[in-house]
Structure formats: structure tokens, C-alpha cells
Scaffold this motif. Structure first.
Motif, mmCIF file in Angstrom:
data_model
loop_
_atom_site.group_PDB
_atom_site.id
_atom_site.type_symbol
_atom_site.label_atom_id
_atom_site.label_comp_id
_atom_site.label_asym_id
_atom_site.label_seq_id
_atom_site.Cartn_x
_atom_site.Cartn_y
_atom_site.Cartn_z
ATOM 1 N N HIS A 137 35.028 13.589 126.938
ATOM 2 C CA HIS A 137 34.108 14.680 126.585
ATOM 3 C C HIS A 137 32.679 14.126 126.513
ATOM 4 O O HIS A 137 31.967 14.331 125.523
ATOM 5 C CB HIS A 137 34.485 15.295 125.240
ATOM 6 N N GLN A 138 32.263 13.450 127.548
ATOM 7 C CA GLN A 138 31.015 12.685 127.459
ATOM 8 C C GLN A 138 29.786 13.546 127.192
ATOM 9 O O GLN A 138 28.974 13.230 126.314
ATOM 10 C CB GLN A 138 30.809 11.861 128.730
ATOM 11 N N ASP A 139 29.624 14.634 127.915
ATOM 12 C CA ASP A 139 28.428 15.461 127.719
ATOM 13 C C ASP A 139 28.381 16.052 126.316
ATOM 14 O O ASP A 139 27.319 16.064 125.668
ATOM 15 C CB ASP A 139 28.381 16.579 128.767
ATOM 16 N N ALA A 140 29.523 16.544 125.845
ATOM 17 C CA ALA A 140 29.565 17.126 124.506
ATOM 18 C C ALA A 140 29.312 16.061 123.444
ATOM 19 O O ALA A 140 28.635 16.313 122.439
ATOM 20 C CB ALA A 140 30.917 17.800 124.278
ATOM 21 N N CYS A 141 29.857 14.866 123.652
ATOM 22 C CA CYS A 141 29.596 13.765 122.722
ATOM 23 C C CYS A 141 28.115 13.405 122.699
ATOM 24 O O CYS A 141 27.529 13.194 121.630
ATOM 25 C CB CYS A 141 30.411 12.539 123.114
#
Length: 261
Positions: A137-141
Motif C-alpha cells: 500500500h505504498q501510496d497510501a502509506c
């Protein structure tokens, strides 16, 4: 915790009893006897991280199957926030299986799990738990981390740096965020003058990691930051600590950078 006892020894039957006692008031149906026996039957020959995994897996089997319900139960046992720069692996050690529970079983529940990590890291640490989320969940993280680097809690700010370190001790190596160290470096900018030494030390260690995997990009960024920040005492310490590996190896450019401080 006594310094004379190996850290791994705390992750066994005694901790199973402690977790049971903490959980029972909010979840009377918790199968405490089964839970203690499940832990006792497995932890004996295991190293620390494997012991933590055994306890987390036993919690998963002992708690309700609904993740949100189980997580809410576990959040009731966190206790008071740690208001010092020490103690996450002493006073807060008992929460390590809870953090691992979130790491292993919460990936499909991003919002709930990230909020749980936000609370856990104020008492123990979520620097390991967050790493699978940075992959899945890179973008959300990244959106959350950009907020958390300005959080009033020093442990949350430290998580921004420590959780994204490429070479975090005890953890699997992780590439730069989105494959580009510029994202790591951008996250660290507000933390370069953080009032907490604990946070600044994490930033320096993070930068030292980056010099090993992304030397040119990191040194170029440090050149720019030194020109902008001058001889600020806190920043100068970060740079010296960040460049320690390169300086030890005799890297000419790193040594020249130190002369600018």
C-alpha cells in the motif's frame, strides 16, 4: 526487564500469562489456558522473532475471527504512552506480538491497521509492522507518513524514518520508496532539526543506509542540505553520523563533505 536475562526469554509462557490477564477484562471468553499451552508447547527451542510469531499466531487463533473485533480487543491492552525516548524494547516489549499480529494479519484492513500501528508505536514500535504495508500500500502509506513526520509524538515521527530504512536491523532489506531514494530523502527533511535526539539518530542511521545503496544520490542531497543549513549543530551531528560508513572506507567525497560543516 533485567539486563541479565536474554531478550528472547521474555517471549514465552510468562508473557502468555501476562497477555491473557490483560485481554480477559475486555474479552472474558478468551481461552487463556489453551493460549498459554499453545505458546508453551512451541517456544522452547526458538529464537526471539520466531517466539514472537508463535505468540502472535496463538493470539490469532484465540481471538474472534473478525480482524476488526480482535484488533479492538488488543488495542485495549496497550497501556499508557511512552513519554520518554527509551523503553520501547523494555517497558513496551510485551506489545511486540501485538505489532506482529497487525503486520501479519492486517494487510487487507489498511485503515484499521495503520491506526493501530500509530497507537502501538507510541508505546513500543511499529517499525517492523509497517514494512509489508509499504510494499502493498505504498501510496497510501506515503500519504500518512507525510502527515506523521509533523506529529507531536516523537515516536510517531521516528517511525517515519525508522520504518522506511532500507537496512533496518532485524528486518529484511527494503529498496527505496517507489524505487527512488528521493522519496526517502524528502520524507526526512522536516526531521533534520527534530527536537528529539532519538528521532535525529534514526534519520542519521537512515541516511547511512542510503549511502550504502544509493551513494551518489545521497551525497548530492547532503551537499544541497549543507549549503542550505550551514553549521547547525544538530544537523552537523546527523551528517557526521550518516557518513560514518563512507568515511571509514576512505570515501573522498564524504570526507570533503565533512569539511564543509
Amino acid at each position: 526487564m533485567s539486563e541479565t536475562v536474554a531478550l528472547k526469554e521474555y517471549f514465552g509462557v510468562e508473557l502468555a500469562h501476562r497477555l491473557s490477564d490483560l485481554i480477559k477484562p475486555s474479552h472474558p471468553d478468551f481461552p487463556d489456558e489453551w493460549f498459554v499451552h499453545a505458546v508453551a508447547d512451541q517456544v522452547g527451542p526458538l529464537p526471539l522473532k520466531a517466539r514472537v510469531a508463535v505468540i502472535a499466531d496463538a493470539l490469532h487463533r484465540a481471538l474472534p475471527p473478525d480482524y476488526a473485533q480482535s484488533l479492538q480487543i488488543l488495542l485495549t491492552i496497550l497501556g499508557q504512552e511512552n513519554e520518554t525516548e527509551e523503553g520501547m524494547f523494555t517497558n513496551g516489549y510485551f506489545l511486540m506480538p501485538v505489532a506482529f499480529y497487525v503486520e501479519k494479519y492486517g494487510l487487507q484492513h489498511f485503515d484499521l491497521s495503520m491506526q493501530a500501528m500509530y497507537e502501538i508505536t507510541k508505546r513500543h514500535t511499529s517499525e517492523y509492522a509497517i514494512r509489508p504495508y509499504l510494499t502493498c500500500h505504498q501510496d497510501a502509506c506515503m500519504e500518512l507518513l507525510n502527515k506523521w513526520r509533523h506529529d507531536p509524538n516523537l515516536h510517531v515521527r521516528r517511525l517515519v524514518s525508522e520504518g522506511t530504512r532500507p537496512r533496518l536491523p532485524w528486518a529484511k532489506r527494503m529498496p527505496a520508496l517507489k524505487g527512488d531514494p528521493a522519496y526517502n530523502l524528502a520524507l526526512l527533511v522536516p526531521l533534520l532539526n527534530d527536537p528529539s535526539f532519538y528521532v535525529r539518530k534514526s534519520v542519521a542511521n537512515h541516511l547511512n543506509d542510503l549511502t550504502k545503496d544509493y551513494r551518489e544520490a545521497t551525497l548530492g542531497w547532503l551537499h544541497v542540505q549543507i549549503d542550505r543549513r550551514g553549521r547547525d549543530e544538530h544537523f552537523a551531528w546527523i551528517v557526521r553520523h550518516a557518513l560514518r560508513s563512507l568515511v571509514k572506507s576512505g570515501d573522498v567525497e564524504a570526507c570533503a563533505l565533512l569539511e564543509k560543516l
